[in-house]
Scaffold this active site. Sequence first.
Site, PDB file in Angstrom:
ATOM      1  N   CYS A 242      -0.616   6.178   6.913  1.00  0.00           N
ATOM      2  CA  CYS A 242      -1.919   5.729   7.408  1.00  0.00           C
ATOM      3  C   CYS A 242      -1.709   4.814   8.613  1.00  0.00           C
ATOM      4  O   CYS A 242      -0.857   3.929   8.594  1.00  0.00           O
ATOM      5  CB  CYS A 242      -2.646   4.973   6.300  1.00  0.00           C
ATOM      6  SG  CYS A 242      -4.153   4.190   6.858  1.00  0.00           S
TER       7      CYS A 242
ATOM      8  N   CYS B 192       0.832  -1.206   0.000  1.00  0.00           N
ATOM      9  CA  CYS B 192       0.000   0.000   0.000  1.00  0.00           C
ATOM     10  C   CYS B 192       0.865   1.255   0.000  1.00  0.00           C
ATOM     11  O   CYS B 192       1.773   1.380   0.829  1.00  0.00           O
ATOM     12  CB  CYS B 192      -0.901  -0.020   1.232  1.00  0.00           C
ATOM     13  SG  CYS B 192      -1.794   1.526   1.462  1.00  0.00           S
TER      14      CYS B 192
ATOM     15  N   CYS C 133     -10.465 -11.076  20.659  1.00  0.00           N
ATOM     16  CA  CYS C 133      -9.870 -10.185  19.657  1.00  0.00           C
ATOM     17  C   CYS C 133      -8.717  -9.405  20.275  1.00  0.00           C
ATOM     18  O   CYS C 133      -8.036  -8.654  19.579  1.00  0.00           O
ATOM     19  CB  CYS C 133     -10.912  -9.253  19.057  1.00  0.00           C
ATOM     20  SG  CYS C 133     -11.770  -8.272  20.281  1.00  0.00           S
TER      21      CYS C 133
ATOM     22  N   CYS D  51      -2.902   0.018   8.855  1.00  0.00           N
ATOM     23  CA  CYS D  51      -2.171  -1.256   8.784  1.00  0.00           C
ATOM     24  C   CYS D  51      -0.759  -1.031   9.316  1.00  0.00           C
ATOM     25  O   CYS D  51      -0.074  -0.138   8.849  1.00  0.00           O
ATOM     26  CB  CYS D  51      -2.041  -1.739   7.342  1.00  0.00           C
ATOM     27  SG  CYS D  51      -3.598  -2.184   6.578  1.00  0.00           S
TER      28      CYS D  51
ATOM     29  N   GLN E 264     -18.182  -9.492  12.084  1.00  0.00           N
ATOM     30  CA  GLN E 264     -16.779  -9.817  11.797  1.00  0.00           C
ATOM     31  C   GLN E 264     -16.351  -9.084  10.522  1.00  0.00           C
ATOM     32  O   GLN E 264     -17.190  -8.666   9.733  1.00  0.00           O
ATOM     33  CB  GLN E 264     -16.610 -11.333  11.662  1.00  0.00           C
ATOM     34  CG  GLN E 264     -16.979 -12.123  12.918  1.00  0.00           C
ATOM     35  CD  GLN E 264     -16.108 -11.777  14.128  1.00  0.00           C
ATOM     36  OE1 GLN E 264     -15.001 -11.275  13.983  1.00  0.00           O
ATOM     37  NE2 GLN E 264     -16.630 -12.012  15.325  1.00  0.00           N
TER      38      GLN E 264
ATOM     39  N   TYR F 197     -22.157 -12.349  24.550  1.00  0.00           N
ATOM     40  CA  TYR F 197     -21.703 -11.275  23.653  1.00  0.00           C
ATOM     41  C   TYR F 197     -21.981 -11.734  22.211  1.00  0.00           C
ATOM     42  O   TYR F 197     -21.082 -11.871  21.392  1.00  0.00           O
ATOM     43  CB  TYR F 197     -20.218 -10.972  23.834  1.00  0.00           C
ATOM     44  CG  TYR F 197     -19.781 -10.765  25.270  1.00  0.00           C
ATOM     45  CD1 TYR F 197     -19.839  -9.515  25.856  1.00  0.00           C
ATOM     46  CD2 TYR F 197     -19.300 -11.843  26.034  1.00  0.00           C
ATOM     47  CE1 TYR F 197     -19.423  -9.319  27.173  1.00  0.00           C
ATOM     48  CE2 TYR F 197     -18.888 -11.657  27.351  1.00  0.00           C
ATOM     49  CZ  TYR F 197     -18.943 -10.400  27.910  1.00  0.00           C
ATOM     50  OH  TYR F 197     -18.527 -10.218  29.213  1.00  0.00           O
TER      51      TYR F 197
ATOM     52  N   GLU G  37     -26.781 -10.535  24.603  1.00  0.00           N
ATOM     53  CA  GLU G  37     -26.161  -9.411  23.892  1.00  0.00           C
ATOM     54  C   GLU G  37     -26.735  -8.108  24.446  1.00  0.00           C
ATOM     55  O   GLU G  37     -27.927  -8.025  24.748  1.00  0.00           O
ATOM     56  CB  GLU G  37     -26.449  -9.565  22.384  1.00  0.00           C
ATOM     57  CG  GLU G  37     -26.215  -8.357  21.526  1.00  0.00           C
ATOM     58  CD  GLU G  37     -24.775  -7.836  21.518  1.00  0.00           C
ATOM     59  OE1 GLU G  37     -23.826  -8.643  21.406  1.00  0.00           O
ATOM     60  OE2 GLU G  37     -24.621  -6.611  21.633  1.00  0.00           O
TER      61      GLU G  37
ATOM     62  N   CYS H 102      -8.317   1.874  -0.453  1.00  0.00           N
ATOM     63  CA  CYS H 102      -7.676   1.145   0.645  1.00  0.00           C
ATOM     64  C   CYS H 102      -7.526  -0.307   0.209  1.00  0.00           C
ATOM     65  O   CYS H 102      -8.506  -0.960  -0.147  1.00  0.00           O
ATOM     66  CB  CYS H 102      -8.550   1.250   1.893  1.00  0.00           C
ATOM     67  SG  CYS H 102      -8.061   0.113   3.186  1.00  0.00           S
TER      68      CYS H 102
ATOM     69  N   ASP I 158     -17.515 -14.197  23.461  1.00  0.00           N
ATOM     70  CA  ASP I 158     -16.749 -13.408  22.489  1.00  0.00           C
ATOM     71  C   ASP I 158     -16.803 -11.941  22.920  1.00  0.00           C
ATOM     72  O   ASP I 158     -17.485 -11.121  22.314  1.00  0.00           O
ATOM     73  CB  ASP I 158     -17.401 -13.603  21.104  1.00  0.00           C
ATOM     74  CG  ASP I 158     -16.640 -12.902  19.994  1.00  0.00           C
ATOM     75  OD1 ASP I 158     -15.571 -12.327  20.260  1.00  0.00           O
ATOM     76  OD2 ASP I 158     -17.134 -12.928  18.843  1.00  0.00           O
TER      77      ASP I 158
HETATM   78  C1  LIG Z   1     -16.683  -8.974  19.601  1.00  0.00           C
HETATM   79  S1  LIG Z   1     -18.412  -8.733  19.428  1.00  0.00           S
HETATM   80  C2  LIG Z   1     -18.925 -10.397  19.184  1.00  0.00           C
HETATM   81  C3  LIG Z   1     -20.205 -10.611  18.383  1.00  0.00           C
HETATM   82  C4  LIG Z   1     -20.509 -11.992  17.851  1.00  0.00           C
HETATM   83  N1  LIG Z   1     -19.990 -13.073  18.672  1.00  0.00           N
HETATM   84  C5  LIG Z   1     -20.037 -12.155  16.425  1.00  0.00           C
HETATM   85  O1  LIG Z   1     -19.107 -12.928  16.187  1.00  0.00           O
HETATM   86  O2  LIG Z   1     -20.613 -11.514  15.537  1.00  0.00           O
HETATM   87  C6  LIG Z   1     -18.878  -8.336  21.047  1.00  0.00           C
HETATM   88  C7  LIG Z   1     -20.350  -8.060  21.258  1.00  0.00           C
HETATM   89  O3  LIG Z   1     -20.562  -7.891  22.649  1.00  0.00           O
HETATM   90  C8  LIG Z   1     -21.537  -6.884  22.858  1.00  0.00           C
HETATM   91  N2  LIG Z   1     -21.292  -6.430  24.235  1.00  0.00           N
HETATM   92  C9  LIG Z   1     -20.291  -5.657  24.708  1.00  0.00           C
HETATM   93  N3  LIG Z   1     -20.356  -5.575  26.050  1.00  0.00           N
HETATM   94  C10 LIG Z   1     -21.426  -6.309  26.443  1.00  0.00           C
HETATM   95  C11 LIG Z   1     -21.982  -6.646  27.705  1.00  0.00           C
HETATM   96  N4  LIG Z   1     -21.441  -6.200  28.828  1.00  0.00           N
HETATM   97  N5  LIG Z   1     -23.069  -7.433  27.740  1.00  0.00           N
HETATM   98  C12 LIG Z   1     -23.621  -7.921  26.598  1.00  0.00           C
HETATM   99  N6  LIG Z   1     -23.113  -7.663  25.373  1.00  0.00           N
HETATM  100  C13 LIG Z   1     -22.030  -6.863  25.290  1.00  0.00           C
HETATM  101  C14 LIG Z   1     -21.286  -5.886  21.750  1.00  0.00           C
HETATM  102  O4  LIG Z   1     -22.463  -5.143  21.476  1.00  0.00           O
HETATM  103  C15 LIG Z   1     -20.896  -6.808  20.591  1.00  0.00           C
HETATM  104  O5  LIG Z   1     -22.014  -7.159  19.827  1.00  0.00           O
END
Ligand SMILES: C[S@@+](CC[C@H](N)C(=O)[O-])C[C@H]1O[C@@H](n2cnc3c(N)ncnc32)[C@H](O)[C@@H]1O
Length: 445
Positions: A86, A80, A403, A89, A254, A283, A304, A164, A376
């Site tokens: 930037c 790039c 992540c 990356c 994602q 999550y 969620e 990009c 997650d």
């Molecule tokens: C990394 S994302 C994972 C989403 C899903 N597993 C996916 O792969 O698409 C984290 C998610 O957690 C939610 N989140 C963050 N803090 C939270 C909490 N304390 N309680 C419930 N959900 C939460 C966010 O809104 C987000 O959708």
Amino acid sequence: MSRRDRNRSPLPRDPQLVTVDGFTHGGEGVARLQGKAVFVPGTLPGEVVRVQVEDDRARWARARLLEVVEASPDRVTPPCPYVPDCGGCDLQHATPAAQRRLKTRVVREQLRRLGGIDDPPVLECRAVGPDLGYRAQARLHAAPDGRLGFHRAGSNEVVPIDRCLVLGEGAQQVREEIGDRTGASEVRLRRFTPEGRGAAVLTPGPGPLELPGGDIEVLLAQPDGSTVAMRGDGEVEVEVDGLRFRVPALSFFQPGVPAAESLLREVVAAAGPIEGALVWDLYAGVGLLSLGLARAGAEVLAVEGDAAAVAAARRNAELNGLPLDARDEAVGSLLRRAVRTSTGVGGTGDGSGAGADADAGAGARPLDPPDVVVLDPPRTGAGEQVIADLVALQPAAIVYVACDVAALARDTRHLAVGGYRLRRAAPLDLFPMTHHVEVVATFSP
Ligand SMILES: C[S@@+](CC[C@H](N)C(=O)[O-])C[C@H]1O[C@@H](n2cnc3c(N)ncnc32)[C@H](O)[C@@H]1O
């Protein structure tokens, strides 16, 4: 300044020759000058580089790369042209294979140092799709002249960018359709495939807004974090591993289709035999992993905190003909309630004996303890209390999708306190060209 923070050995400010021998989880090479760790962005282990110290603290320093004197065999010319201006990356100067080797090394190091595991069972970091053109979404900022781009590394200054290289074709088309004349201060865009629908969320700037042309959904971001649809209903569609999802413009998803597909498969495999089992997906976003788990035969409870994502998860379950119990609740509060229900006492905390319904809120239903938990969490990790409550429920397996590997390592320690051991950590290269890495970590008692 406290005595502890006082910099007793300031480093020289003229150019210095150093050898890089480490690599941080933030993607910087690490060298030593007068015994102090010096972080140098844009360098690779094994390289001899000339640097200039720019930020000198008591225990560490950060330096700017002036010249690569002896290059690593892993070094390449970044594809790039915006590198290094930037900040998007930070690993384009390494071959994709070397990027993945570095990510494997970082995951091992973090689990060893922060996670307290001598020899962590970490697999090699795996590619999940193309190394360029993989991102389906981006957050662009406006420069003072209105042109859109990304922030310079460590700064709010905007580097205008027309094309990009990590954006997929569909998302790049949305970027072009938006142009540079909307008057927005920020644009969040998304399109998963060139054929799919695209969306742009505009944050108004100080002047008038002009709606972009093209056949894309357009939304306005409101100061309270909500959105108002100006064109279309604001959702985009994506198919992942045969499952269909509608995703609200600002709900989490994602980075692209191959990433979502690999993660989904990895998580379902890590969960083990789950037919008929009760699996909690904490999550859960719009239900990506929940629906993969439901398709594998599990009874799934999705939790969620983003109400728009929960509503989408319910609709996505219907769209795919799969059952799903999706709850709009903070994970921490649901777990506290679950622990109280299962133990009849105040969880790991107060020992007050408060019943399940004492603070469950209106309409809360009783919770059966899960056989398997998938979580997650966001970049900050789950944290000590969530992990303590989770282990109190004693699931047979915990699949942790991370992540941020440092947060995973900290939570690994909390899990160990609760008797759960890390059995396998699979790093996936969901974000090539950057230091970011996703890890699917499996724990059991
Ligand atoms: C990394 S994302 C994972 C989403 C899903 N597993 C996916 O792969 O698409 C984290 C998610 O957690 C939610 N989140 C963050 N803090 C939270 C909490 N304390 N309680 C419930 N959900 C939460 C966010 O809104 C987000 O959708």
